[in-house]
Enzyme design. Sequence first.
Site, mmCIF file in Angstrom:
data_model
loop_
_atom_site.group_PDB
_atom_site.id
_atom_site.type_symbol
_atom_site.label_atom_id
_atom_site.label_comp_id
_atom_site.label_asym_id
_atom_site.label_seq_id
_atom_site.Cartn_x
_atom_site.Cartn_y
_atom_site.Cartn_z
ATOM 1 N N VAL A 150 -1.941 -2.141 0.961
ATOM 2 C CA VAL A 150 -2.745 -0.991 1.362
ATOM 3 C C VAL A 150 -3.189 -1.156 2.811
ATOM 4 O O VAL A 150 -3.825 -2.159 3.166
ATOM 5 C CB VAL A 150 -3.969 -0.840 0.442
ATOM 6 C CG1 VAL A 150 -4.855 0.305 0.924
ATOM 7 C CG2 VAL A 150 -3.528 -0.599 -1.001
ATOM 8 N N CYS A 151 -2.864 -0.180 3.652
ATOM 9 C CA CYS A 151 -3.276 -0.138 5.059
ATOM 10 C C CYS A 151 -2.845 -1.444 5.748
ATOM 11 O O CYS A 151 -1.678 -1.796 5.731
ATOM 12 C CB CYS A 151 -4.776 0.120 5.157
ATOM 13 S SG CYS A 151 -5.362 0.424 6.849
ATOM 14 N N GLN A 152 -3.770 -2.182 6.347
ATOM 15 C CA GLN A 152 -3.419 -3.453 6.972
ATOM 16 C C GLN A 152 -2.788 -4.405 5.951
ATOM 17 O O GLN A 152 -1.892 -5.187 6.280
ATOM 18 C CB GLN A 152 -4.660 -4.096 7.580
ATOM 19 C CG GLN A 152 -4.394 -5.396 8.309
ATOM 20 C CD GLN A 152 -5.675 -6.106 8.699
ATOM 21 O OE1 GLN A 152 -6.671 -6.067 7.976
ATOM 22 N NE2 GLN A 152 -5.667 -6.760 9.854
ATOM 23 N N GLY A 154 -0.817 -3.531 3.750
ATOM 24 C CA GLY A 154 0.590 -3.134 3.694
ATOM 25 C C GLY A 154 1.400 -3.808 4.789
ATOM 26 O O GLY A 154 2.539 -4.229 4.563
#
Length: 360
Positions: A150-152, A154
Site C-alpha cells: 500500500v502506497c510507499q 507498495g
Amino acid sequence: MRAGPTGPLQFSPLDLAQEAWKFQQRLSEGMRTLGQLPPDVHYGATEREEVWRDGKTVLYRFVGDKPATGPALLIVYALVNRPYMVDLQHDRSLVKGLLALGMDVYVLDWGYPDRSDRYLTLDDYINRFIDGAVDHLAEATGGPVNLLGVCQGGAFSLCYSALHPEKVRNLLTMVTPVDFQTEDNMLSSWVRDVDVDLFVDALGNVPADMMNASYLMLKPFRLNLQKYVGLVDSLGDARAVEDFLRMEMWIFDSPDQAGEAFRDFIKQFYQGNAFVNGTASIGGRKVDLGFVDMPVLNIYALQDHLVPPDASRALANLVGSDDYTELSFQGGHIGIYVSSRAQREVPAAIHRWLAARQGG
C-alpha cells in the site's frame, strides 16, 4: 422594508443574520453531541494476534468470525501513517471485507521509530523486516506468499518482489507510486530540490508533525479549513462526529521517520525516479522490476492527489510479468479504503483476482 440581495454575491443582511443564527444553533447542538460520545474513540474493527516480531516491527494475523478458507494475504503498509487505515471501523474496513470472503489476512506494523532507529535503512525495512515476515508466513502457509503493498509499502513490495521473486506468489499494489515525477505530482515537485542530506543530518529522525504539515499543505483550504467548517453540518449526528474524530486521530497518529531510510527513499525515488530510470538499489543489490515475473494486480484511485493515476500506471511498462492487471476505482488516496463504494468493490475485486491465480 426588507433589504433585498445586493451586489455580485446576491445575499442580504437578513440572509447573513439567519445563517449566523443557524450556525450558532448547530454549534450548540454539537456541544450536546460531544457529551454523548465515549471518552475514547476506538479504531480497528477486527481482533488480531501477534504471530512474529523483529524489534518494533510486528506481524499480526487478523482473526475473522469464521475460519479462513481462501488465500493468505500479507499487507505491507507505508511508514508514514499507521496501518489501521485498512481496518478503521466495522463499516469501513478493507480487512473485514476480505475476511468475510474467507481470506487469511496479515498486516506488517512498523511501530514507532525512536532515536535508536535513526540508522535503519531501506535494506533493513525490505530485506530484514519484510523478508522475515514473508519467511514466517511462508512456513506457516506452506509456500510463497501473496503480497499487498500500500502506497510507499507498495514501492517496498516492488523492491522486495524484484529481489526475491521466488518468495512471492502474487503481487498486489494499491495506490503505489512508480513514476515519482509525473507532471501532476505536487508532492514530488516540492521534494525534488530539497537538500535531504542537510535535512536528515540536522534532524536525525524526521518528525511526524513536519511530515503531516507537508501533506496538509498540498490542499491547504480543503484539509485545514473546509473539512472543519463542513463538520458543523454533522454535529447533530453522534455517529458522524465519531467517524470524523476517528479519521482525525488516524491522520495525526503518524510515526517519526527513521532518518537514513527517509534519506535513501527521497534521494532514490522522489529525486532520482529510480524505478523509471532503472537505478534503484537496495542493500547494494540492483532492483530490476523486470524480475517481477509473478502475476501483478495494480490498483489505483482516480482522484488521488498524493499518488496520481499516471504515477501508478507506469508500472505496466516496467514489470516482467506476463499476467498484469490494472484496476481503477473512483475516490482518493484514503477513500479507496473507507468509502462505501470501496467497501463494496475493492475486497471483492482482490478476492476474485487472487482466487483465479491461487492454483498457479
